[in-house]
Design a protein around this motif. Structure first.
Motif, short mmCIF file in Angstrom:
data_model
loop_
_atom_site.label_atom_id
_atom_site.label_comp_id
_atom_site.label_asym_id
_atom_site.label_seq_id
_atom_site.Cartn_x
_atom_site.Cartn_y
_atom_site.Cartn_z
N ALA A 256 48.26 36.33 28.17
CA ALA A 256 46.93 35.76 28.38
C ALA A 256 45.85 36.82 28.20
O ALA A 256 44.85 36.60 27.50
N ILE B 237 46.96 29.69 28.42
CA ILE B 237 46.27 30.84 27.84
C ILE B 237 47.28 31.75 27.13
O ILE B 237 46.97 32.38 26.13
N THR C 18 43.78 32.92 36.23
CA THR C 18 45.10 33.04 35.61
C THR C 18 45.70 34.43 35.79
O THR C 18 46.92 34.60 35.65
N ASP D 290 40.59 27.20 22.79
CA ASP D 290 39.21 27.69 22.73
C ASP D 290 38.46 27.00 21.60
O ASP D 290 37.30 26.59 21.77
N ASN E 140 45.71 37.91 24.48
CA ASN E 140 45.15 36.88 23.61
C ASN E 140 43.64 36.79 23.75
O ASN E 140 42.92 36.66 22.75
N VAL E 141 43.15 36.86 24.98
CA VAL E 141 41.72 36.71 25.21
C VAL E 141 40.96 37.98 24.89
O VAL E 141 39.92 37.96 24.22
N LYS F 95 48.32 30.07 33.86
CA LYS F 95 48.30 31.04 32.78
C LYS F 95 49.06 30.61 31.53
O LYS F 95 48.87 31.16 30.45
N TYR G 162 45.87 29.81 23.62
CA TYR G 162 44.47 30.13 23.93
C TYR G 162 43.53 29.85 22.76
O TYR G 162 42.50 29.19 22.92
N HIS G 163 43.86 30.35 21.59
CA HIS G 163 42.92 30.24 20.47
C HIS G 163 42.72 28.79 20.05
O HIS G 163 41.58 28.37 19.79
N TYR H 189 38.26 38.67 33.04
CA TYR H 189 37.66 38.16 31.80
C TYR H 189 36.13 38.24 31.87
O TYR H 189 35.49 38.63 30.90
#
Length: 319
Positions: free
Chosen positions: A207, A108, A131, A116, A210-211, A105, A112-113, A139
């Motif tokens: 995580a 992320i 994670t 990605d 953020n996602v 984790k 994360y960004h 997710y």
């Protein structure tokens, strides 16, 4: 598809066993394993469950070049303060045109960004279902099951070790006794203080935020408060009044941005969040269109975390 594993602890070994069981229907092959402790093993024809490790590769890049895999599986231990070295491992795989799946984790929560964007630029897949919630769909639930919904926040009990410890203390054992129980179950972080002090929960909260909420936050910004100061006497006194302690992660979308909080909270045992015991976890997702929906994982272990990796792998293979 050929796979390269970075890390081969409890989760990595459970994942390898799962692939072995399912090899007739899903012909994935582990052709490289790299660990800090055992060394490196590479065989383009596939490695056994107990591979013959040799000296460690000089770098992750050298290992990935030797493995020549299509997918890198990153399952090294968590560092909640930086996300490294897992972030660098993932970037190295992207640079070689590899898809990446991780159960760590940290990347992320911290990057994360950026990761990605790097995956998109490389034209490869990036998945991380394990994670949070030990592989239970979170997710993918939002990605595939809640089209058009805005995520307004979430509430979750996401750390298993602290629940195991609190339950041990309720039964008269010490915190260290409870940690040892979690370690025997294979669910504690390599450094159990990350669980006890709330950093694992903070990393999972970041995580998720953020996602799902484009929060762009990191664990140090949360300043989590775990159960480190909790005593056996306090837990037993609370139990006598019908209460217990859970480390609860909250996120809420506000005009100023996404606010996160991770705290050990005293809850009535009748509270939904308190009813989750053992290794079970609960996540409630608050949306604008669907209201609140939840995901529960009942007493998961490393096998379920391994399944999360497997489900991500199948998703990448199909796409």
């Amino acid at each position: 598809m050929n796979l390269a594993l970075i890390g081969y602890g409890n989760v990595g070994r459970a994942f390898a066993r799962l692939l072995h069981r399912k090899r007739a229907s899903f012909p994935f092959r582990i052709c490289g394993i790299h660990t800090a402790r055992h060394g490196t093993a590479v065989d383009p024809k596939g490695l056994p469950l107990e591979p013959p490790f040799g000296p460690p590769a000089a770098s992750i890049g050298e290992f990935l070049d030797a493995a020549r895999a299509e997918v890198a599986i990153e399952v090294t231990p968590l560092d909640p303060t930086t996300g490294e070295p897992a972030i660098s491992h993932i970037r190295a795989a992207f640079a070689r045109g590899m898809h990446v799946i991780t159960a760590n984790k940290g990347p992320i929560a911290h990057a994360y960004h950026a990761l990605d964007e790097a995956a998109r630029a490389a034209g490869v897949g990036f998945r991380f279902e394990s994670t949070v919630m030990d592989g239970a769909p979170v997710y993918s639930l939002v990605r595939n099951g809640l089209p058009g919904c805005e995520i307004l926040g979430f509430t979750g009990v996401l750390n298993s070790t602290t629940k195991i410890v609190v339950e041990a203390m309720r039964d008269g054992l010490s915190m260290q006794d409870g940690i040892r129980v979690a370690q025997r179950l294979g669910i504690a972080e390599t450094d159990a203080s990350y669980d006890i002090d709330g950093w694992d929960s903070a990393a999972k909260a970041c995580a998720l935020a953020n996602v799902l909420m484009d929060a762009r936050v990191t664990p140090p910004q949360i300043e989590p408060r775990g159960i480190g100061r909790l005593t056996t006497e306090r837990v037993q006194a609370l139990a006598a009044t019908g209460k217990t302690v859970r480390v609860v992660s909250h996120a809420k979308r506000t005009r100023e941005g996404v606010r996160l909080r991770v705290r050990a909270e005293v809850l009535p045992i009748t509270d939904l969040l308190a009813a989750i015991e053992g290794t079970s976890n609960l996540l409630l997702i608050h949306t604008d269109l669907m209201g609140t929906v939840g995901t529960v994982s009942i007493n998961p272990g490393v096998e379920q975390t391994a399944y999360g990796l497997f489900s991500d792998l199948v998703d990448i293979a199909r796409s």
